[in-house]
Design a protein around this motif. Structure first.
Motif, PDB file in Angstrom:
ATOM      1  N   PRO A  50      68.616 -13.310-117.126  1.00 20.12           N
ATOM      2  CA  PRO A  50      68.774 -12.159-118.806  1.00 20.12           C
ATOM      3  C   PRO A  50      69.902 -13.223-119.766  1.00 20.12           C
ATOM      4  O   PRO A  50      70.133 -13.629-120.597  1.00 20.12           O
ATOM      5  CB  PRO A  50      69.157 -10.947-119.034  1.00 20.12           C
ATOM      6  CG  PRO A  50      68.464 -10.534-118.083  1.00 20.12           C
ATOM      7  CD  PRO A  50      68.465 -11.759-116.049  1.00 20.12           C
ATOM      8  N   ALA A  51      70.806 -13.861-118.441  1.00 22.16           N
ATOM      9  CA  ALA A  51      72.356 -14.504-119.303  1.00 22.16           C
ATOM     10  C   ALA A  51      71.915 -15.888-119.034  1.00 22.16           C
ATOM     11  O   ALA A  51      72.207 -16.248-120.081  1.00 22.16           O
ATOM     12  CB  ALA A  51      73.107 -14.531-117.681  1.00 22.16           C
ATOM     13  N   ALA A 100      69.052 -16.924-119.695  1.00 23.78           N
ATOM     14  CA  ALA A 100      67.988 -16.789-121.256  1.00 23.78           C
ATOM     15  C   ALA A 100      68.915 -16.975-122.512  1.00 23.78           C
ATOM     16  O   ALA A 100      68.738 -17.529-123.778  1.00 23.78           O
ATOM     17  CB  ALA A 100      67.197 -15.807-121.345  1.00 23.78           C
ATOM     18  N   ARG A 101      70.033 -16.033-122.638  1.00 21.66           N
ATOM     19  CA  ARG A 101      71.302 -15.829-123.676  1.00 21.66           C
ATOM     20  C   ARG A 101      71.673 -17.681-123.276  1.00 21.66           C
ATOM     21  O   ARG A 101      71.625 -17.946-124.438  1.00 21.66           O
ATOM     22  CB  ARG A 101      71.938 -14.858-123.293  1.00 21.66           C
ATOM     23  CG  ARG A 101      71.690 -13.612-123.383  1.00 21.66           C
ATOM     24  CD  ARG A 101      73.050 -12.229-123.173  1.00 21.66           C
ATOM     25  NE  ARG A 101      73.559 -12.547-122.451  1.00 21.66           N
ATOM     26  CZ  ARG A 101      73.232 -11.882-121.110  1.00 21.66           C
ATOM     27  NH1 ARG A 101      72.490 -10.612-121.612  1.00 21.66           N
ATOM     28  NH2 ARG A 101      73.855 -12.219-120.762  1.00 21.66           N
ATOM     29  N   LEU A 102      71.978 -18.520-122.778  1.00 18.52           N
ATOM     30  CA  LEU A 102      72.689 -19.302-122.995  1.00 18.52           C
ATOM     31  C   LEU A 102      71.382 -20.464-123.110  1.00 18.52           C
ATOM     32  O   LEU A 102      71.845 -20.701-124.170  1.00 18.52           O
ATOM     33  CB  LEU A 102      73.135 -19.747-121.422  1.00 18.52           C
ATOM     34  CG  LEU A 102      74.593 -19.238-121.218  1.00 18.52           C
ATOM     35  CD1 LEU A 102      74.485 -19.759-119.548  1.00 18.52           C
ATOM     36  CD2 LEU A 102      76.147 -19.572-121.476  1.00 18.52           C
ATOM     37  N   ASP A 103      70.740 -19.820-122.501  1.00 15.44           N
ATOM     38  CA  ASP A 103      69.604 -21.282-123.181  1.00 15.44           C
ATOM     39  C   ASP A 103      69.379 -21.039-124.814  1.00 15.44           C
ATOM     40  O   ASP A 103      69.222 -21.982-125.698  1.00 15.44           O
ATOM     41  CB  ASP A 103      68.581 -21.072-122.147  1.00 15.44           C
ATOM     42  CG  ASP A 103      67.433 -22.117-123.031  1.00 15.44           C
ATOM     43  OD1 ASP A 103      67.546 -23.185-122.194  1.00 15.44           O
ATOM     44  OD2 ASP A 103      66.102 -21.437-123.382  1.00 15.44           O
ATOM     45  N   THR A 104      69.628 -19.628-125.535  1.00 12.87           N
ATOM     46  CA  THR A 104      68.535 -19.437-126.711  1.00 12.87           C
ATOM     47  C   THR A 104      69.992 -19.976-127.808  1.00 12.87           C
ATOM     48  O   THR A 104      69.683 -20.608-128.873  1.00 12.87           O
ATOM     49  CB  THR A 104      68.316 -17.795-126.886  1.00 12.87           C
ATOM     50  OG1 THR A 104      67.736 -17.210-126.484  1.00 12.87           O
ATOM     51  CG2 THR A 104      68.634 -17.453-128.107  1.00 12.87           C
ATOM     52  N   VAL A 105      71.478 -20.139-127.160  1.00 15.13           N
ATOM     53  CA  VAL A 105      72.003 -20.452-127.800  1.00 15.13           C
ATOM     54  C   VAL A 105      72.173 -21.951-128.637  1.00 15.13           C
ATOM     55  O   VAL A 105      72.293 -22.279-128.943  1.00 15.13           O
ATOM     56  CB  VAL A 105      73.866 -20.481-127.390  1.00 15.13           C
ATOM     57  CG1 VAL A 105      74.480 -20.646-127.971  1.00 15.13           C
ATOM     58  CG2 VAL A 105      73.694 -19.100-127.541  1.00 15.13           C
ATOM     59  N   GLU A 155      64.706 -17.811-128.649  1.00 12.30           N
ATOM     60  CA  GLU A 155      63.995 -17.923-127.382  1.00 12.30           C
ATOM     61  C   GLU A 155      62.957 -18.840-126.942  1.00 12.30           C
ATOM     62  O   GLU A 155      62.340 -18.747-127.176  1.00 12.30           O
ATOM     63  CB  GLU A 155      63.676 -16.430-127.650  1.00 12.30           C
ATOM     64  CG  GLU A 155      64.555 -15.872-127.985  1.00 12.30           C
ATOM     65  CD  GLU A 155      64.235 -14.100-127.856  1.00 12.30           C
ATOM     66  OE1 GLU A 155      63.223 -14.088-127.713  1.00 12.30           O
ATOM     67  OE2 GLU A 155      65.372 -13.223-127.956  1.00 12.30           O
ATOM     68  N   THR A 204      61.180 -18.019-124.055  1.00 12.37           N
ATOM     69  CA  THR A 204      60.667 -17.239-122.655  1.00 12.37           C
ATOM     70  C   THR A 204      59.601 -17.682-121.855  1.00 12.37           C
ATOM     71  O   THR A 204      59.716 -17.627-120.680  1.00 12.37           O
ATOM     72  CB  THR A 204      60.626 -15.391-123.225  1.00 12.37           C
ATOM     73  OG1 THR A 204      61.471 -14.490-123.961  1.00 12.37           O
ATOM     74  CG2 THR A 204      59.799 -14.408-122.143  1.00 12.37           C
ATOM     75  N   GLU A 255      81.262 -13.776-115.316  1.00 12.63           N
ATOM     76  CA  GLU A 255      80.862 -14.183-115.778  1.00 12.63           C
ATOM     77  C   GLU A 255      79.677 -15.566-115.677  1.00 12.63           C
ATOM     78  O   GLU A 255      80.782 -16.282-115.358  1.00 12.63           O
ATOM     79  CB  GLU A 255      81.270 -14.567-116.981  1.00 12.63           C
ATOM     80  CG  GLU A 255      80.328 -14.262-118.748  1.00 12.63           C
ATOM     81  CD  GLU A 255      81.693 -14.621-120.115  1.00 12.63           C
ATOM     82  OE1 GLU A 255      80.489 -15.007-120.800  1.00 12.63           O
ATOM     83  OE2 GLU A 255      82.378 -15.050-119.667  1.00 12.63           O
TER      84      GLU A 255
END
Length: 276
Positions: A148-149, A151-156, A161, A163, A184
């Motif tokens: 999940p972390a 994925a969050r970095l990649d989305t930024v 997204e 997925t 973190e």
């Protein structure tokens, strides 16, 4: 021959590889299989022969990557490349389309409205690790709990997204690491085998030091050639790559059609040029 563009399946993989060979591209079966799994592969046939391909990979509704635009050498200049691109763009709809362009392909993409965002510098060679790393971040192998972390970095960085792409990374990549500061996750890097070399990417990090630590620890101990792609914003990282055995082989142009999305700041290297 018809100019009809049709959806391809994995059964068409041999034809895709034959077409790539016809144009002097590497026979990257693993890469093609991955792109079939995450994207929509389209083609044009001349009888039973596959004479053109392109792939559209959607990142939600806002971004779509276009790649593997190939036309048989004997049919160059007949408009098949434009036909394939127009079909991919029609399928992408209102999404921002992104791609990496060779010098041969760039004029067509410019005619279709794409603009240049930067230059990708491809470095390849036998990696020589630095004696020491200058970073306070710890890197370690990623676990399922880290996804999940990641994925969050990649989305930024991508502005959308991904997925369908990220869920396959643990199986597709031979190495997947994260950088951690004060508990973190601040970055990640992956590497995956492609023909006779190890491809490094994606690399997302909060600083140059962390990016270099991730790259180093991802590929140290690798036999054979390593490839890392950096863009023009980081000439000092390209100098670092050269100093450690990875010489620049070629460049391509990062292009987009539509509003620029995402934050290129933390984005150091793509998973593959086909996916942005």
């Amino acid at each position: 021959m018809t100019n009809d563009v049709v959806r391809l399946t994995l059964d068409d993989l041999p034809g895709c590889l034959a077409l790539a060979d016809d144009r002097g591209w590497l026979s990257e079966e693993g890469k093609w299989r991955f792109l079939f799994a995450v994207g929509e592969v389209y083609g044009i046939r001349d009888g039973d022969e596959l004479v053109g391909t392109t792939i559209l990979t959607r990142y939600g509704a806002d971004v779509a990557a276009i790649s593997m635009v190939l036309v048989a050498a004997r049919l160059g200049g007949h408009g098949l490349g434009r036909r394939l691109m127009e079909h991919a763009l029609a399928q992408a709809g209102s999404a921002t389309a992104i791609l990496d362009a060779t010098e041969q392909g760039r004029p067509l993409y410019e005619k279709l409205g794409f603009t240049a965002l930067g230059t990708r510098h491809v470095h390849v060679g036998t990696f020589t690790p630095p004696v020491a790393q200058s970073t306070t971040a710890a890197t370690r192998p990623a676990t399922e709990a880290d996804l999940p972390a990641i994925a969050r970095l990649d989305t930024v960085t991508m502005g959308a997204e991904r997925t369908s792409v990220l869920r396959l990374l643990p199986e597709f990549c031979s190495s997947l690491r994260v950088a951690e500061r004060d508990g973190e996750i601040t970055g990640f890097a992956a590497a995956w085998p492609n023909t006779d070399r190890l491809m490094v990417g994606p690399v997302v990090a909060g600083s140059d030091d962390d990016a270099l630590a991730l790259i180093t620890e991802t590929v140290t101990g690798t036999d054979g050639e390593v490839r890392v792609d950096f863009d023009e914003r980081r000439p000092h990282l390209r100098e670092w790559a050269t100093a450690h055995g990875l010489s620049e082989r070629f460049t391509c142009t990062i292009m987009a059609l539509g509003p620029v999305r995402g934050d290129r700041g933390p984005h150091y290297s793509p998973l593959m040029q086909a996916l942005g």
